[in-house]
Design a protein around this motif. Structure first.
Motif, PDB file in Angstrom:
ATOM      1  N   ASP A  47       0.958  -1.830   0.740  1.00 25.38           N
ATOM      2  CA  ASP A  47       0.015   0.017  -0.250  1.00 25.38           C
ATOM      3  C   ASP A  47       0.578   1.721  -0.063  1.00 25.38           C
ATOM      4  O   ASP A  47       0.902   1.569   0.977  1.00 25.38           O
ATOM      5  N   PRO A  48       1.506   1.442  -1.191  1.00 22.28           N
ATOM      6  CA  PRO A  48       0.429   1.599  -2.716  1.00 22.28           C
ATOM      7  C   PRO A  48       1.369   0.514  -3.466  1.00 22.28           C
ATOM      8  O   PRO A  48       2.528  -0.519  -2.711  1.00 22.28           O
ATOM      9  N   ALA A  49       0.720  -0.018  -3.210  1.00 24.52           N
ATOM     10  CA  ALA A  49       1.436  -2.049  -4.513  1.00 24.52           C
ATOM     11  C   ALA A  49       2.444  -1.481  -5.672  1.00 24.52           C
ATOM     12  O   ALA A  49       2.086  -0.413  -6.458  1.00 24.52           O
ATOM     13  N   LEU A  50       3.926  -2.019  -4.949  1.00 22.42           N
ATOM     14  CA  LEU A  50       4.749  -1.061  -5.900  1.00 22.42           C
ATOM     15  C   LEU A  50       5.808  -2.300  -6.131  1.00 22.42           C
ATOM     16  O   LEU A  50       6.302  -3.411  -5.202  1.00 22.42           O
ATOM     17  N   VAL A  51       6.554  -2.279  -7.743  1.00 24.86           N
ATOM     18  CA  VAL A  51       7.315  -3.109  -7.773  1.00 24.86           C
ATOM     19  C   VAL A  51       8.981  -2.787  -8.025  1.00 24.86           C
ATOM     20  O   VAL A  51       7.981  -1.208  -8.337  1.00 24.86           O
ATOM     21  N   LEU A  52       9.733  -3.385  -8.420  1.00 27.56           N
ATOM     22  CA  LEU A  52      10.228  -3.601  -8.576  1.00 27.56           C
ATOM     23  C   LEU A  52      11.423  -3.716  -9.585  1.00 27.56           C
ATOM     24  O   LEU A  52      11.471  -5.298  -9.225  1.00 27.56           O
ATOM     25  N   VAL A  53      12.459  -3.413 -10.897  1.00 30.18           N
ATOM     26  CA  VAL A  53      13.013  -3.872 -11.528  1.00 30.18           C
ATOM     27  C   VAL A  53      14.193  -2.594 -11.825  1.00 30.18           C
ATOM     28  O   VAL A  53      14.142  -2.037 -12.023  1.00 30.18           O
ATOM     29  N   CYS A  54      15.146  -3.956 -11.535  1.00 29.84           N
ATOM     30  CA  CYS A  54      16.426  -3.578 -12.070  1.00 29.84           C
ATOM     31  C   CYS A  54      17.318  -3.771 -13.204  1.00 29.84           C
ATOM     32  O   CYS A  54      17.114  -5.182 -14.502  1.00 29.84           O
ATOM     33  N   VAL A  55      17.393  -2.712 -14.040  1.00 31.99           N
ATOM     34  CA  VAL A  55      17.494  -2.476 -14.975  1.00 31.99           C
ATOM     35  C   VAL A  55      19.429  -2.241 -15.812  1.00 31.99           C
ATOM     36  O   VAL A  55      19.604  -0.817 -15.401  1.00 31.99           O
ATOM     37  N   ASP A  56      20.322  -2.943 -16.470  1.00 36.57           N
ATOM     38  CA  ASP A  56      21.583  -2.533 -16.815  1.00 36.57           C
ATOM     39  C   ASP A  56      21.810  -1.335 -17.659  1.00 36.57           C
ATOM     40  O   ASP A  56      20.606  -0.971 -18.566  1.00 36.57           O
ATOM     41  N   ARG A  57      21.997   0.010 -17.411  1.00 34.11           N
ATOM     42  CA  ARG A  57      22.008   1.129 -18.131  1.00 34.11           C
ATOM     43  C   ARG A  57      21.995   0.867 -19.688  1.00 34.11           C
ATOM     44  O   ARG A  57      21.953   2.063 -20.400  1.00 34.11           O
ATOM     45  N   CYS A  58      23.878   0.092 -20.227  1.00 36.49           N
ATOM     46  CA  CYS A  58      23.174  -0.871 -21.039  1.00 36.49           C
ATOM     47  C   CYS A  58      22.549  -1.279 -22.541  1.00 36.49           C
ATOM     48  O   CYS A  58      22.649  -1.019 -23.663  1.00 36.49           O
ATOM     49  N   ALA A  59      21.643  -1.900 -21.303  1.00 39.51           N
ATOM     50  CA  ALA A  59      19.887  -2.494 -22.103  1.00 39.51           C
ATOM     51  C   ALA A  59      20.097  -1.396 -22.921  1.00 39.51           C
ATOM     52  O   ALA A  59      18.877  -0.901 -22.516  1.00 39.51           O
ATOM     53  N   VAL A  60      19.372  -2.300 -23.695  1.00 42.34           N
ATOM     54  CA  VAL A  60      18.448  -1.664 -24.421  1.00 42.34           C
ATOM     55  C   VAL A  60      17.149  -1.224 -24.104  1.00 42.34           C
ATOM     56  O   VAL A  60      16.063  -0.313 -24.584  1.00 42.34           O
ATOM     57  N   MET A  61      16.905  -1.956 -22.643  1.00 40.26           N
ATOM     58  CA  MET A  61      15.390  -2.534 -22.357  1.00 40.26           C
ATOM     59  C   MET A  61      15.415  -0.826 -21.487  1.00 40.26           C
ATOM     60  O   MET A  61      14.220   0.040 -21.359  1.00 40.26           O
TER      61      MET A  61
END
Length: 173
Positions: A47-61
């Motif tokens: 509350d609030p509903a939160l998630v995280l994702v870690c992404v490499d700075r060099c990735a297209v994503m």
């Protein structure tokens, strides 16, 4: 702890790999659909509903997620190792072509591809991005979710995909 121990990235990667994690495919829909296999995913808050994702700075994503501002997270089921490998393959096609042989539907709120057969699927709105060394920690507010509790997860442990086989215990009176 001496810095020399942490400067050996192979040893560090092996040590990190001793922590079994679930496998996800993170997706964005606009302006161009894109997907990436990731195991750096976590729930943050109810509350609030939160998630995280870690992404490499060099990735297209990294660029796609920053531009889109919305994303999907598909928690893979045990039968989806092929999808995990496909979206981890850096030589795959980009854009919509990478989804040609994958069963998916666009999320109704984000347009992010949601994979059929996933254990759980989330549509998220990007709320913050934080420095995480060579990665960015993207925080997302969950806008929608669905789940298939009748399926088992795909996990990664020591750089290999694994399946959990639940032990069946019968209780007798």
């Amino acid at each position: 702890m001496p810095d020399s121990i942490l400067s050996d990235q192979k040893s560090l990667r092996r040590a990190f790999g001793t922590f079994a994690t679930g496998v996800t495919v993170v997706t964005t829909g606009d302006p161009v659909p894109h997907a990436m296999t990731a195991n750096s995913f976590a729930s943050v808050s109810l509350d609030p509903a939160l998630v995280l994702v870690c992404v490499d700075r060099c990735a297209v994503m990294h660029r796609c997620l920053s531009m889109a501002g919305r994303f999907g997270v598909n928690v893979l089921a045990s039968h989806q190792e092929a999808e995990a490998r496909h979206f981890a393959d850096r030589s795959r096609s980009l854009g919509a072509a990478q989804f040609e042989h994958v069963d998916w539907l666009p999320g109704s709120l984000t347009g992010a591809p949601l994979l059929s057969g996933a254990l759980a699927r989330f549509e998220c709105e990007l709320t913050a991005a934080h420095d995480g060394g060579d990665h960015t920690i993207f925080l997302g507010k969950v806008l929608w979710l669905d789940q298939r509790p009748d399926r088992e997860p795909l996990v990664v442990f020591r750089s290999g995909f694994r399946q959990i086989t639940p032990e069946r215990v019968e209780v007798t009176a």
